[in-house]
Design an enzyme around this catalytic site. Structure first.
Site, PDB file in Angstrom:
ATOM      1  N   PRO A  91      22.929  -0.675  -6.056  1.00 38.27           N
ATOM      2  CA  PRO A  91      22.888  -2.238  -6.612  1.00 38.27           C
ATOM      3  C   PRO A  91      22.180  -2.106  -8.091  1.00 38.27           C
ATOM      4  O   PRO A  91      20.799  -1.966  -8.119  1.00 38.27           O
ATOM      5  CB  PRO A  91      21.743  -2.633  -5.378  1.00 38.27           C
ATOM      6  CG  PRO A  91      21.130  -1.648  -4.828  1.00 38.27           C
ATOM      7  CD  PRO A  91      22.219  -0.442  -5.292  1.00 38.27           C
ATOM      8  N   ASP A 116      18.613   1.181 -10.744  1.00 41.80           N
ATOM      9  CA  ASP A 116      18.763   1.070  -9.275  1.00 41.80           C
ATOM     10  C   ASP A 116      17.639   0.191  -8.699  1.00 41.80           C
ATOM     11  O   ASP A 116      16.633   0.490  -8.673  1.00 41.80           O
ATOM     12  CB  ASP A 116      18.876   2.547  -8.616  1.00 41.80           C
ATOM     13  CG  ASP A 116      19.210   2.322  -7.402  1.00 41.80           C
ATOM     14  OD1 ASP A 116      18.969   1.436  -6.591  1.00 41.80           O
ATOM     15  OD2 ASP A 116      19.607   3.415  -6.550  1.00 41.80           O
ATOM     16  N   HIS A 117      17.928  -0.982  -8.211  1.00 40.66           N
ATOM     17  CA  HIS A 117      17.118  -2.013  -7.742  1.00 40.66           C
ATOM     18  C   HIS A 117      16.431  -1.793  -6.540  1.00 40.66           C
ATOM     19  O   HIS A 117      15.475  -2.321  -5.953  1.00 40.66           O
ATOM     20  CB  HIS A 117      17.781  -3.438  -7.500  1.00 40.66           C
ATOM     21  CG  HIS A 117      17.229  -4.643  -7.901  1.00 40.66           C
ATOM     22  ND1 HIS A 117      15.616  -4.367  -7.549  1.00 40.66           N
ATOM     23  CD2 HIS A 117      17.359  -5.754  -8.394  1.00 40.66           C
ATOM     24  CE1 HIS A 117      15.027  -5.530  -7.953  1.00 40.66           C
ATOM     25  NE2 HIS A 117      16.058  -6.543  -8.567  1.00 40.66           N
ATOM     26  N   ARG A 118      16.990  -0.540  -5.775  1.00 43.37           N
ATOM     27  CA  ARG A 118      16.367  -0.203  -4.556  1.00 43.37           C
ATOM     28  C   ARG A 118      14.971   0.685  -4.994  1.00 43.37           C
ATOM     29  O   ARG A 118      14.326   0.706  -4.408  1.00 43.37           O
ATOM     30  CB  ARG A 118      17.138   0.772  -3.948  1.00 43.37           C
ATOM     31  CG  ARG A 118      18.475   0.270  -3.345  1.00 43.37           C
ATOM     32  CD  ARG A 118      19.471   1.202  -2.433  1.00 43.37           C
ATOM     33  NE  ARG A 118      19.924   2.153  -3.893  1.00 43.37           N
ATOM     34  CZ  ARG A 118      20.785   3.064  -3.464  1.00 43.37           C
ATOM     35  NH1 ARG A 118      21.312   3.230  -2.207  1.00 43.37           N
ATOM     36  NH2 ARG A 118      21.221   3.908  -4.462  1.00 43.37           N
ATOM     37  N   VAL A 119      14.964   1.236  -6.180  1.00 49.04           N
ATOM     38  CA  VAL A 119      13.840   1.850  -6.702  1.00 49.04           C
ATOM     39  C   VAL A 119      13.091   1.216  -7.496  1.00 49.04           C
ATOM     40  O   VAL A 119      11.737   1.463  -7.529  1.00 49.04           O
ATOM     41  CB  VAL A 119      14.580   3.376  -7.190  1.00 49.04           C
ATOM     42  CG1 VAL A 119      13.257   4.176  -7.625  1.00 49.04           C
ATOM     43  CG2 VAL A 119      15.426   4.086  -5.966  1.00 49.04           C
TER      44      VAL A 119
END
Ligand code: CAO
Length: 563
Positions: A353, A535-538
């Site tokens: 993402p 990375d929007h997860r991180v």
């Protein structure tokens, strides 16, 4: 301990059948009823079981041998209690279908014959021997099909045998009463046919309960896709769509979840053996092979285009256009590097993402410093100091500035590992290099320990190697963050794709002079466009904005690197 000769029991109509699989070897301990060999005629295959328990002393048959009832399969050192008389094969414990077994092709629905003339005819499961609750594994006909007498309707399978169940009548199939997975027993209604006058099975041989001889005839121990027991079988009723494998191999495959239809058999006539199943399992476990289901779930690994149809993602098929219809065309296969990088890019684009922040930073002073440094280096080189001949590049400054930002925002130098974040205490910076073969990403190791001059020199060497296709795998691995610079080419902003398992990438475009308001007046400043994909997860948007802002500050005043 007594030694016993294990013989081929009564296998029905089979006169001489070929040994196509040896399922035990000398030294093996076998149980009573354990399958020893698989034999095959032109119409069926079956496993021959042991009539006793013991240790295999000698194998009396080899692949390709022809055997018949009474042929000695092997010599067994019998385990005393488990030994059964073996002198009379017919009395040997029948592996699956014991001696009282009736012909499997016999439709017990005798009334069917009477109902022949017209109207609905019930087709039921005939006497299939000792089998109870056998699973339907294949439907071989569908509603609307015209079915002949003895034509196979379904395949059923127990843990040791599979067999086709033939129709006791001819007609048009009106209704199928079973589906794959159903369990059936003798007498169960299988199908309803619209009977064709005169076409119902009236063959006494197959419609009546088997006499003793018939019973022996169908005591075919383990019949795969059998029609063997059908006295008046349709010779064309070979299994349709079923992998060519013995029941025990199929059971083995089922237990491991191996899709047999995806295996290529190495046995006689392409038969799938236990070894094939094991080899396939090993290949899948080691990552050397994929099942179709796995491939569908991981489209990125199936080529630069990630598979042709994106079906695994629920996408509509890729458009197929006959380009030649619209004009002349030339088709060229993608190069190796394009294929590899394409598959990686697709996976990264789909799975991460990713968000991109665009920003500008003022590199007026830095560029002036870079230009003057290069002039000095040139002068020094002319005066004989070759070590100074290195051209300092903007990218080298960017690498150094990024290391500083990565140290301040360590999550940008991390990787996701399941639910954990792995922070790396080293700073290896990858940089995209445009080469005749396609995009390559050499990695400048330990950028934190190197000065801008050394970075410029190493980058130059790595970029040269990349263009010449001489980069070693080590020189392309280990990056913790990547920079993709199009500054030497042009453009304003772009959205680079993260190089997994990294979590961010910096895209750099061409700097240009712009009027920048200093609070009192517009000043001409050299502005460098930055595009940071993360990375929007991180990483959160705020952290990304801060990273860019910090990077801009450093590039605006490189002395900050020292702080
Ligand atoms: N703004 C303005 N000019 C720039 C610049 C920038 N951001 N970056 C470089 N330049 C200038 C350089 O100063 C140089 O000019 P001079 O020859 O007048 O000094 C010129 O552009 C050429 O630079 P370069 O591109 O050869 O050198 P580099 O160190 O900037 O880049 C490398 C090296 C390997 C990154 C580059 O050759 C390359 O391959 N770039 C393409 C990367 C790429 O394909 N990215 C896309 C990946 S996504 O598909």
């Amino acid at each position: 301990m007594a030694t016993l000769e294990i013989q081929v029991p009564d296998i029905g109509d089979f006169d001489e059948v070929s040994v196509i699989e040896l399922m035990v070897k000398v030294g093996d301990t076998v149980k009573a009823d354990q399958s020893l060999i698989t034999v095959e005629s032109d119409k069926a295959s079956m496993e021959i079981p042991s009539s006793a328990a013991g240790v295999v002393k000698e194998l009396k048959v080899k692949l390709g041998d022809k055997v018949k009832q009474g042929s000695v399969v092997l010599v067994l050192e019998a385990a005393s209690a488990a030994t059964a008389p073996v002198s009379e094969p017919k009395q040997a414990p029948a592996p699956v279908a014991p001696a009282q077994t009736a012909p499997v092709s016999v439709a017990t629905s005798a009334p069917a014959a009477a109902a022949a003339a017209s109207g609905p005819v019930d087709v039921r499961v005939p006497d299939i021997g000792d089998f109870k609750d056998v699973a339907v594994i294949e439907l071989m006909v569908k509603v609307g099909d015209t079915v002949k007498v003895d034509q196979s309707l379904i395949t059923v399978e127990s843990d040791k045998a599979s067999m086709e169940i033939p129709s006791s009548a001819a007609g048009v199939l009106k209704e199928l009463k079973v589906k794959v997975g159903d369990k059936v027993n003798i007498g169960d209604l299988l199908a309803v046919l619209e009977g064709t006058a005169g076409a119902v099975a009236a063959q006494p041989a197959s419609a009546a309960p088997a006499p003793v001889a018939g019973a022996a005839h169908v005591a075919a121990p383990v019949v795969t896709a059998t029609v063997a027991a059908a006295p008046a079988h349709n010779p064309t009723t070979a299994p349709v769509g079923l992998p060519h494998a013995s029941p025990s191999v199929r059971k083995f495959a089922r237990e491991l979840g191996v899709p047999l239809e995806e295996l290529k058999g190495t046995g006689t006539k392409g038969r799938i053996t236990q070894d094939d199943v094991q080899a396939f399992t090993k290949a899948v476990m080691s990552g050397a092979a994929q099942t179709k289901a796995q491939a569908a779930k991981a489209p990125a690994s199936s080529g630069a285009n990630g598979g042709s149809d994106g079906a695994a993602l629920g996408l509509i098929p890729w458009p197929k256009v006959d380009f030649a219809k619209f004009g002349p065309i030339e088709r060229k296969e993608l190069g190796r590097i394009k294929k590899i990088s394409g598959a990686n890019l697709l996976r990264n684009a789909i799975m991460i993402p990713a968000v991109t922040n665009h920003d500008d930073c003022d590199i007026t002073d830095l560029e002036a410093f870079r230009v003057s440094t290069n002039l000095e280096n040139e002068k020094a080189a002319k005066s004989g100091n070759s070590a100074s001949a290195v051209k300092v590049t903007m990218l080298a400054f960017l690498i150094k500035a990024c290391v500083s930002a990565l140290k301040k925002f360590p999550e940008f130098n991390s990787s996701l590992d399941g639910d954990a974040l792995v922070y790396k205490n080293y700073w290896h910076i990858g940089f995209a290099a445009d080469t005749p073969n396609g995009l390559m990403v050499p990695v400048l190791k330990d950028a934190d320990k190197k000065g801008v001059m050394q970075i410029s020199q190493e980058m130059g060497e790595l970029a040269k190697k990349a263009r010449e296709g001489k980069l070693s795998p080590a020189e392309m691995s280990g990056a913790t963050f990547t920079i993709s610079s199009l500054g030497g080419i042009g453009g304003r902003y772009f959205t680079p794709i993260i190089n997994a398992p990294e979590v961010a990438i910096l895209g750099v475009c061409k700097s240009q002079m712009e009027p920048v308001w200093d609070g009192k007046a517009f000043q001409p400043r050299l502005m460098l466009p930055l595009s940071l994909t993360w990375d929007h997860r991180v990483i959160d948007g705020a952290a990304a904005a801060r990273f860019n802002a910090y990077l801009g500050q450093i590039l605006g005043d490189f002395r900050r690197v020292l702080l």
